[in-house]
Design a protein around this motif. Structure first.
Motif, PDB file in Angstrom:
ATOM      1  N   TYR A 193      -1.167  14.023  -5.091  1.00  0.00           N
ATOM      2  CA  TYR A 193      -1.869  13.411  -3.965  1.00  0.00           C
ATOM      3  C   TYR A 193      -0.804  13.077  -2.916  1.00  0.00           C
ATOM      4  CZ  TYR A 193      -6.263  13.259  -6.456  1.00  0.00           C
ATOM      5  OH  TYR A 193      -7.415  13.618  -7.089  1.00  0.00           O
ATOM      6  N   GLU A 194      -0.987  13.655  -1.751  1.00  0.00           N
ATOM      7  CA  GLU A 194       0.068  13.616  -0.736  1.00  0.00           C
ATOM      8  C   GLU A 194      -0.173  12.551   0.325  1.00  0.00           C
ATOM      9  OE1 GLU A 194       2.337  16.828   2.232  1.00  0.00           O
ATOM     10  OE2 GLU A 194       0.491  17.359   1.184  1.00  0.00           O
ATOM     11  N   PHE A 195      -1.420  12.416   0.750  1.00  0.00           N
ATOM     12  CA  PHE A 195      -1.752  11.484   1.818  1.00  0.00           C
ATOM     13  C   PHE A 195      -2.714  10.427   1.287  1.00  0.00           C
ATOM     14  CE2 PHE A 195       0.454  13.989   4.819  1.00  0.00           C
ATOM     15  CZ  PHE A 195       0.148  15.318   4.607  1.00  0.00           C
ATOM     16  N   TRP A 196      -2.502   9.187   1.723  1.00  0.00           N
ATOM     17  CA  TRP A 196      -3.257   8.057   1.194  1.00  0.00           C
ATOM     18  C   TRP A 196      -3.850   7.237   2.333  1.00  0.00           C
ATOM     19  CZ3 TRP A 196      -3.735   6.824  -4.044  1.00  0.00           C
ATOM     20  CH2 TRP A 196      -3.011   7.655  -4.914  1.00  0.00           C
ATOM     21  N   GLY A 197      -5.032   6.670   2.060  1.00  0.00           N
ATOM     22  CA  GLY A 197      -5.629   5.721   2.980  1.00  0.00           C
ATOM     23  C   GLY A 197      -5.124   4.312   2.692  1.00  0.00           C
ATOM     24  N   GLN A 198      -5.609   3.367   3.462  1.00  0.00           N
ATOM     25  CA  GLN A 198      -5.092   2.005   3.407  1.00  0.00           C
ATOM     26  C   GLN A 198      -5.805   1.132   2.385  1.00  0.00           C
ATOM     27  OE1 GLN A 198      -7.482   2.909   5.275  1.00  0.00           O
ATOM     28  NE2 GLN A 198      -8.846   1.173   5.594  1.00  0.00           N
ATOM     29  N   GLY A 199      -6.914   1.559   1.847  1.00  0.00           N
ATOM     30  CA  GLY A 199      -7.621   0.766   0.844  1.00  0.00           C
ATOM     31  C   GLY A 199      -8.729  -0.084   1.421  1.00  0.00           C
ATOM     32  N   THR A 200      -9.754  -0.281   0.601  1.00  0.00           N
ATOM     33  CA  THR A 200     -10.859  -1.162   0.956  1.00  0.00           C
ATOM     34  C   THR A 200     -11.199  -1.986  -0.276  1.00  0.00           C
ATOM     35  OG1 THR A 200     -13.095  -1.242   1.917  1.00  0.00           O
ATOM     36  CG2 THR A 200     -12.626   0.600   0.439  1.00  0.00           C
ATOM     37  N   LEU A 201     -11.409  -3.277  -0.089  1.00  0.00           N
ATOM     38  CA  LEU A 201     -11.577  -4.198  -1.206  1.00  0.00           C
ATOM     39  C   LEU A 201     -13.034  -4.265  -1.646  1.00  0.00           C
ATOM     40  CD1 LEU A 201     -10.506  -6.412  -3.127  1.00  0.00           C
ATOM     41  CD2 LEU A 201     -10.862  -8.045  -1.259  1.00  0.00           C
ATOM     42  N   VAL A 202     -13.245  -4.081  -2.934  1.00  0.00           N
ATOM     43  CA  VAL A 202     -14.563  -4.248  -3.551  1.00  0.00           C
ATOM     44  C   VAL A 202     -14.476  -5.424  -4.512  1.00  0.00           C
ATOM     45  CG1 VAL A 202     -16.256  -3.212  -5.096  1.00  0.00           C
ATOM     46  CG2 VAL A 202     -15.163  -1.812  -3.328  1.00  0.00           C
TER      47      VAL A 202
END
Length: 118
Positions: free
Chosen positions: A105-114
């Motif tokens: 996995y090369e590119f990542w998003g910033q995350g979202t909290l659940v």
């Protein structure tokens, strides 16, 4: 510039549902598999689900099978994670990431909290 923008997290009661979205830009979305990962407080990040490019075949970790559904809309460059029958143990920051074929996995998003309350 490649960007993955995850959204859709929030607070939900156990048994409820949420739909996460991951909007991808800056790459040929059709060519990339997209994965969802999660990291619970005090724990290591873990892979939760992924969807292939091409055949859009989906894969899930055992604990979310039958409750989570991953999908993609290539025209919109977006991947979704529909989460149902949520449990407190699903509480985590959820991240989306992209990869080509069997590569990392090369590119990542910033995350979202659940957050799932009991």
């Amino acid at each position: 510039e490649v960007q993955l923008q995850a959204s859709g997290g929030g607070l939900v009661q156990a048994g409820g549902s949420l739909r996460l979205s991951c909007v991808v830009s800056g790459l040929d979305f059709d060519d990339y598999a997209i994965g969802w990962f999660r990291q619970a407080p005090g724990k290591e990040r873990e892979w939760a689900a992924c969807i292939n490019s091409g055949d859009s075949k989906a894969y899930y970790m055992d604990s979310v099978k039958g409750r989570f559904t991953i999908s993609r809309d290539n025209a919109k460059g977006t991947t979704y994670l529909q989460m149902s029958n949520l449990k407190p143990e699903d509480t985590a920051v959820y991240y989306c990431a992209s990869k080509i074929g069997n590569g990392p996995y090369e590119f990542w998003g910033q995350g979202t909290l659940v957050t799932v309350s009991s």
